[in-house]
Motif scaffolding. Structure first.
Motif, PDB file in Angstrom:
ATOM      1  N   GLY A  77       0.852  -1.178   0.000  1.00  0.00           N
ATOM      2  CA  GLY A  77       0.000   0.000   0.000  1.00  0.00           C
ATOM      3  C   GLY A  77       0.883   1.220   0.000  1.00  0.00           C
ATOM      4  N   GLY A  78       0.298   2.362  -0.171  1.00  0.00           N
ATOM      5  CA  GLY A  78       1.046   3.612  -0.189  1.00  0.00           C
ATOM      6  C   GLY A  78       1.365   4.054  -1.604  1.00  0.00           C
ATOM      7  N   PHE A  79       1.680   5.318  -1.724  1.00  0.00           N
ATOM      8  CA  PHE A  79       1.956   5.907  -3.025  1.00  0.00           C
ATOM      9  C   PHE A  79       3.161   5.247  -3.699  1.00  0.00           C
ATOM     10  CE2 PHE A  79       3.561   9.317  -5.834  1.00  0.00           C
ATOM     11  CZ  PHE A  79       2.431   9.446  -6.624  1.00  0.00           C
ATOM     12  N   SER A  80       4.100   4.767  -2.885  1.00  0.00           N
ATOM     13  CA  SER A  80       5.305   4.140  -3.454  1.00  0.00           C
ATOM     14  C   SER A  80       4.963   2.920  -4.311  1.00  0.00           C
ATOM     15  CB  SER A  80       6.286   3.756  -2.349  1.00  0.00           C
ATOM     16  OG  SER A  80       5.698   2.805  -1.481  1.00  0.00           O
ATOM     17  N   ALA A  81       3.882   2.218  -3.985  1.00  0.00           N
ATOM     18  CA  ALA A  81       3.479   1.060  -4.790  1.00  0.00           C
ATOM     19  C   ALA A  81       3.029   1.485  -6.187  1.00  0.00           C
ATOM     20  CB  ALA A  81       2.358   0.289  -4.098  1.00  0.00           C
ATOM     21  N   LEU A  82       2.446   2.673  -6.283  1.00  0.00           N
ATOM     22  CA  LEU A  82       1.986   3.163  -7.588  1.00  0.00           C
ATOM     23  C   LEU A  82       3.125   3.675  -8.450  1.00  0.00           C
ATOM     24  CD1 LEU A  82      -1.324   5.047  -6.859  1.00  0.00           C
ATOM     25  CD2 LEU A  82      -0.997   2.893  -8.033  1.00  0.00           C
ATOM     26  N   ILE A  83       4.221   4.025  -7.829  1.00  0.00           N
ATOM     27  CA  ILE A  83       5.347   4.521  -8.616  1.00  0.00           C
ATOM     28  C   ILE A  83       6.478   3.499  -8.693  1.00  0.00           C
ATOM     29  CG2 ILE A  83       4.793   6.947  -8.234  1.00  0.00           C
ATOM     30  CD1 ILE A  83       7.026   7.022  -6.115  1.00  0.00           C
ATOM     31  N   TYR A  85       7.806  -0.641  -9.639  1.00  0.00           N
ATOM     32  CA  TYR A  85       7.885  -1.431 -10.869  1.00  0.00           C
ATOM     33  C   TYR A  85       6.523  -1.906 -11.382  1.00  0.00           C
ATOM     34  CZ  TYR A  85      12.950  -1.551 -10.426  1.00  0.00           C
ATOM     35  OH  TYR A  85      14.269  -1.208 -10.350  1.00  0.00           O
ATOM     36  N   THR A  86       5.595  -2.215 -10.476  1.00  0.00           N
ATOM     37  CA  THR A  86       4.285  -2.718 -10.913  1.00  0.00           C
ATOM     38  C   THR A  86       3.246  -1.609 -11.060  1.00  0.00           C
ATOM     39  OG1 THR A  86       3.601  -3.155  -8.638  1.00  0.00           O
ATOM     40  CG2 THR A  86       4.673  -4.966  -9.825  1.00  0.00           C
ATOM     41  N   GLY A  87       3.615  -0.393 -10.782  1.00  0.00           N
ATOM     42  CA  GLY A  87       2.669   0.723 -10.820  1.00  0.00           C
ATOM     43  C   GLY A  87       1.965   0.897 -12.146  1.00  0.00           C
ATOM     44  N   GLY A  88       2.662   0.673 -13.238  1.00  0.00           N
ATOM     45  CA  GLY A  88       2.046   0.827 -14.555  1.00  0.00           C
ATOM     46  C   GLY A  88       0.896  -0.136 -14.778  1.00  0.00           C
ATOM     47  N   LEU A 126       5.876   0.083 -20.463  1.00  0.00           N
ATOM     48  CA  LEU A 126       6.493   1.415 -20.552  1.00  0.00           C
ATOM     49  C   LEU A 126       6.909   1.924 -19.177  1.00  0.00           C
ATOM     50  CD1 LEU A 126       4.143   2.997 -23.240  1.00  0.00           C
ATOM     51  CD2 LEU A 126       6.504   2.179 -23.557  1.00  0.00           C
ATOM     52  N   TRP A 127       6.071   1.689 -18.187  1.00  0.00           N
ATOM     53  CA  TRP A 127       6.381   2.111 -16.811  1.00  0.00           C
ATOM     54  C   TRP A 127       7.633   1.387 -16.319  1.00  0.00           C
ATOM     55  CZ3 TRP A 127       3.113   5.551 -14.238  1.00  0.00           C
ATOM     56  CH2 TRP A 127       3.405   5.782 -12.897  1.00  0.00           C
ATOM     57  N   TYR A 128       7.655   0.058 -16.515  1.00  0.00           N
ATOM     58  CA  TYR A 128       8.794  -0.752 -16.098  1.00  0.00           C
ATOM     59  C   TYR A 128      10.067  -0.310 -16.817  1.00  0.00           C
ATOM     60  CZ  TYR A 128      11.442  -4.916 -14.748  1.00  0.00           C
ATOM     61  OH  TYR A 128      12.383  -5.764 -14.231  1.00  0.00           O
ATOM     62  N   MET A 129       9.956  -0.023 -18.113  1.00  0.00           N
ATOM     63  CA  MET A 129      11.109   0.463 -18.883  1.00  0.00           C
ATOM     64  C   MET A 129      11.677   1.732 -18.277  1.00  0.00           C
ATOM     65  SD  MET A 129       9.864   0.063 -22.851  1.00  0.00           S
ATOM     66  CE  MET A 129      10.991   1.336 -23.384  1.00  0.00           C
TER      67      MET A 129
END
Length: 171
Positions: A77-83, A85-88, A126-129
Motif C-alpha cells: 500500500g502507499g503511493f510508493s506502490a503506484l510509482i 515497478y508494478t505501478g504501470g 512502458l512504466w517498467y522500462m
C-alpha cells in the motif's frame, strides 16, 4: 432512485473488496511483477458493473492503496506502490475496466477486453522500462510475455462468468 444508488454503492464496494483480496493471492516472480488474478477480477468488474461503476471501483481501489491500505499485491500500500515497478499495471486497470465495461455484446465485449489487456500491458511495460532502464524487448520479455497468455485467457473467462452471474442477479 435511492435504492438504486445504494445498490450501486454496494456493488462498487464489493468489487473493491474482491480485487483487494484477489491481489493478495500472488506468486512472486524475479521481475518483481507477481502472478495474480487481478486481471480476471478487474475484467469482471467492468463486465458486471459497466464502465462507469467499474471505473469508480478501480479509482476507489487505487485511492485506498494510495492512502496506505495494503490492497495491492503482496499486501503493499502507499503511493510508493503506484510509482514502483508494478505501478504501470495498476494504472493500466483503468483502461481495462473501461474497455470491458463498454459493451455487453459477447464479440465486442471480449474484443474490447483483449484490447484493454493489451493497453494495460503496454502501460506496464512502458512504466517498467522507465524505472528499470530496460529496452522495450527486455521489459516485454520480463514483465509482459510471462503473463500475457494468462491475461488474454482471463478475458473470455471473465466475460462468461459475468454473463452467468448476470443471469442469476440483476446488477
Amino acid at each position: 432512485m435511492k435504492k438504486e444508488r445504494i445498490k450501486s454503492i454496494t456493488y462498487i464496494a464489493l468489487f473493491v473488496a474482491i480485487i483487494s483480496v484477489v491481489s493478495q493471492i500472488a506468486i512472486p516472480m524475479p521481475s518483481l511483477v507477481p502472478i495474480t488474478l487481478q486481471t480476471l477480477t478487474v475484467a469482471m468488474c467492468g463486465y458486471l458493473l459497466g464502465f462507469k461503476r467499474g471505473l469508480v471501483a478501480i479509482i476507489v481501489y487505487i485511492a485506498l492503496g494510495v492512502v496506505g491500505a495494503p490492497v495491492f499485491s503482496s499486501f503493499q500500500g502507499g503511493f510508493s506502490a503506484l510509482i514502483g515497478y508494478t505501478g504501470g499495471f495498476i494504472w493500466g486497470f483503468i483502461p481495462l475496466v473501461i474497455l470491458c465495461g463498454i459493451f455487453s455484446d459477447k464479440i465486442k465485449g471480449i474484443t474490447l477486453g483483449i484490447l484493454g489487456v493489451t493497453v494495460c500491458h503496454a502501460i506496464g511495460i512502458l512504466w517498467y522500462m522507465a524505472l528499470s532502464g530496460n529496452n522495450f524487448i527486455s521489459a516485454f520479455l520480463l514483465v509482459s510475455l510471462p503473463y500475457l497468455v494468462k491475461d488474454i485467457i482471463f478475458i473470455p473467462l471473465a466475460y462468461f462468468i459475468s454473463a452467468k452471474i448476470k443471469n442469476k442477479i440483476k446488477i
